[in-house]
Scaffold this active site. Structure first.
Site, short mmCIF file in Angstrom:
data_model
loop_
_atom_site.label_atom_id
_atom_site.label_comp_id
_atom_site.label_asym_id
_atom_site.label_seq_id
_atom_site.Cartn_x
_atom_site.Cartn_y
_atom_site.Cartn_z
N CYS A 114 14.34 -26.36 -10.73
CA CYS A 114 15.48 -25.49 -10.95
C CYS A 114 15.26 -24.13 -10.28
O CYS A 114 15.38 -24.04 -9.08
CB CYS A 114 15.79 -25.37 -12.44
SG CYS A 114 17.52 -24.97 -12.71
N HIS A 160 16.22 -30.70 -14.06
CA HIS A 160 14.97 -30.55 -14.83
C HIS A 160 14.45 -31.93 -15.21
O HIS A 160 14.81 -32.45 -16.27
CB HIS A 160 15.24 -29.78 -16.13
CG HIS A 160 15.53 -28.34 -15.95
ND1 HIS A 160 14.57 -27.36 -16.08
CD2 HIS A 160 16.68 -27.68 -15.66
CE1 HIS A 160 15.10 -26.17 -15.87
NE2 HIS A 160 16.38 -26.34 -15.61
N GLU A 179 11.74 -32.75 -16.41
CA GLU A 179 10.84 -32.74 -17.59
C GLU A 179 11.55 -33.14 -18.88
O GLU A 179 10.92 -33.59 -19.83
CB GLU A 179 10.19 -31.36 -17.77
CG GLU A 179 11.10 -30.22 -18.22
CD GLU A 179 11.79 -29.50 -17.06
OE1 GLU A 179 11.96 -30.12 -16.00
OE2 GLU A 179 12.17 -28.33 -17.26
N1 GLN Z 1 18.54 -19.06 -12.97
C1 GLN Z 1 18.78 -20.20 -12.16
C2 GLN Z 1 20.23 -20.67 -12.24
O1 GLN Z 1 20.93 -20.33 -13.15
C3 GLN Z 1 17.83 -21.31 -12.50
C4 GLN Z 1 18.05 -21.86 -13.86
C5 GLN Z 1 16.88 -22.61 -14.39
O2 GLN Z 1 15.81 -22.55 -13.83
N2 GLN Z 1 17.07 -23.33 -15.49
O3 GLN Z 1 20.67 -21.43 -11.40
#
Ligand code: GLN
Length: 586
Positions: free
Chosen positions: A414, A544, A546
């Site tokens: 992310c 994600h 995970e």
């Molecule tokens: N801050 C980034 C976004 O909003 C990444 C978000 C995250 O890592 N969950 O896209």
């Protein structure tokens, strides 16, 4: 439906979630279908707006629900898929009751905590417990209900009262309670007084413990068991010691040794549930795989070191699913995982070393800088996890650059995905760029805000939950795709607002950063990977992975990182081709 309530006394944060999930797992090994509900007595509707540094990771569910991290424990141990309704908070039940009041459902009545709120809680538990949660689509036989916080807190009072009533609603043979307590050691002596006081509080509120699970550093000796049994008015077989063990995966073994299953079989009359042979075999198979896994954990000596470079490193629970995913991957390749935590701000040169030559950097900052870089350079693999806001992001970018240039395996998740894209744009495409989130003024951002999302309202406004990622044609070379068994599409969970600027994709591709998987429309970039000639494993995922890792089925991107970091990725890819490491598609 059988209900097993898990509550806590003395203090919170002593592993109630692990004891609850381990109990669920043991019941599952009998062939029963097990589900779970987590009650969080805070006023927030969900965990979405809470700081990871205060409350730990925000866990994301398939349906996009942002939940307490314990739901992650349940999904991982029980191999189930929960919904946002499986996480009950004070905010949610009040909202529900107030909405009903406005609709006129209680017309003419004074709406009160007892009975309206307590009834709503009981109805909620009953309804949610019946939702099928596993791949077989069967209604669960047992529901584990974990009550957050400690009994006696002001916040949890309505829930405790609801559970008190609930035991009569569902019947004594369908309701059992595990109370998790703490037995501290003071001057070498195990102290049982806090447990006695906690049980007194519990009984005073109308709940009776069936099992007292005592968390302690060392195994609980017979004299302590006898004392607790006598003063808490329970049998010896109802006092279980849960001492510190090698890993949380050993907790089910510990509970089984102390005959927890036997106790529940009798207490909840589990034999009255008729199970097919297939389900009993399924349970047995689960247990034998679990034993194999804990054995292999105990016999893995070769170390693999992964540096997690993030901004919430002060509270390691902030990244609990990431840690679990790494653990599962390490277990699968039989390596002993060592995680080193690096606060990404410490990697920032500007802060550590005065560039003007006049101002002195704050004391200790230089040392922190060199120590942090020492850790990054020594690691076998580097992981930059998710995050929000700009603090420490230049440090993450520096770590991503180091990993790329030094051919150290890298996984960016992310924010970590976006970080590697920014780094590539700066170093390889020669752009002066950033993400719009990290620098609002930047002229030519490579990471941009996702237009359809509400800029002003917080909570539930992100791109949340499960979305498909489609591997592009001609990407069979991709190691990540091979790890997924060469699947065409995979379904993983998301939580973000920003994405790669589609305008620059062609340029990236031309310069060797391949966006191998995209969303259904082809507009959103889901994963990148550098080719084998350029790097042994340099991968990023906008999603994600995970959140979907399971103890016995490690998440594929993590499997790739850990395998590449310990030099066995080719062997793992070979094994994947032969069907090892669980189902290919998530
Ligand atoms: N801050 C980034 C976004 O909003 C990444 C978000 C995250 O890592 N969950 O896209």
């Amino acid at each position: 439906m059988k209900f097993v309530i898990v509550s806590g006394g003395v203090i919170s944060g002593i592993g109630k979630g692990v004891i609850a999930s381990s109990t669920g797992l043991l019941l599952k090994t009998l062939g029963l279908n097990v589900t779970s509900i987590k009650i969080d007595p805070y006023m927030n509707i969900d965990a979405g707006t809470m700081s990871p540094l205060e409350h730990g990771e925000v866990f994301v569910l398939d349906d996009g629900g942002e939940a307490d991290l314990d739901l992650g424990n349940y999904e991982r141990y029980l191999n189930v898929t929960l919904t946002r309704r499986h996480n009950i908070t004070t905010g949610k039940v009040y909202q529900h009751v107030i909405e009903r009041e406005r609709k006129g459902d209680y017309l003419g009545k004074t709406v009160q905590v007892v009975p309206h709120l307590t009834n709503a809680i009981q109805d909620w538990i009953e309804a949610v417990a019946n939702i099928p949660v596993d791949a077989h689509g069967e209604v669960p036989d047992v529901c584990i209900v974990e009550l957050g916080g400690t009994v006696g807190d002001i916040e949890s009072a309505p829930f405790v009262e609801a559970l008190r009533q609930f035991q009569f609603r569902v019947g004594v043979e369908n309701f059992a309670l595990i109370h998790v307590s703490l037995v501290p050691v003071i001057n070498g002596e195990k102290k049982t007084k806090p447990t006695q006081a906690a049980i007194k509080d519990l009984r005073g509120l109308g709940l009776t413990p069936d099992i007292i699970a005592c968390r302690c550093e060392q195994p609980l000796d017979q004299s302590a068991i006898e004392k607790i049994s006598m003063f808490c008015h329970v049998g010896h077989d109802q006092v279980l010691g849960v001492h510190n063990v090698n890993s949380t995966y050993h907790v089910p073994l510990l509970l089984k040794q102390q005959k927890l299953i036997k106790f529940f079989q009798k207490r909840l009359r589990l034999d009255s549930i008729i199970l097919s042979k297939e389900r009993v075999d399924r349970g047995k198979d689960l247990w034998s795989r679990w034993l194999k896994l804990t054995n292999s954990h105990d016999r893995s000596f070769e170390k693999v070191t992964i540096a997690i470079v993030g901004k919430y490193t002060d509270l390691q629970d902030s990244y609990i699913s990431v840690v679990k995913a790494l653990e599962h991957a390490a277990l699968a390749v039989q390596k002993r995982l060592e995680i080193v935590w690096v606060d990404s701000s410490d990697l920032e040169r500007q802060k550590a070393i005065s560039t003007s030559g006049t101002a002195t950097p704050p004391s200790g900052q230089k040392l922190k800088y060199h120590t942090a870089w020492g850790k990054v350079c020594a690691a076998d693999g580097i992981l930059v996890p998710g995050g929000f806001g700009s603090r420490g992001t230049e440090g993450m970018i520096a770590a991503a650059k180091w990993a790329r240039e030094n051919k150290t395996p890298y996984l960016g998740i992310c924010l970590g995905f976006q970080i590697a894209v920014i780094e590539y744009a700066r170093s390889v495409l020669g752009m002066n760029t950033n993400s719009q989130e990290l620098d609002e003024q930047i002229e030519d951002p490579v990471i941009v805000f996702m237009p359809e999302i509400d800029k002003t309202h917080m909570g539930g406004t992100m791109r949340l939950g499960t979305r498909p990622s489609v591997f592009q044609d001609g990407t069979e070379w991709s190691k990540l795709r091979q790890l997924y068994g060469l699947a065409q599409r995979v379904h993983e969970r998301h939580r973000h607002r920003y994405e790669v600027n589609p305008e620059h994709i062609e340029d990236f591709e031309k310069h060797g950063m391949h966006f191998i998987a995209r969303d259904d429309t082809g507009e959103r970039m889901e994963t990148f990977e550098l080719s084998s000639e350029d790097h042994p494993f340099y991968v990023g995922t906008q999603y994600h992975p995970e959140y979907l890792t399971k103890v016995l089925t490690p998440s594929k991107p993590f499997l790739g990182l850990v395998a590449a970091s310990s030099g066995c990725l080719d062997k793992v890819l070979d094994d994947v081709r032969h069907g090892s490491y669980g189902p290919a598609e998530f």
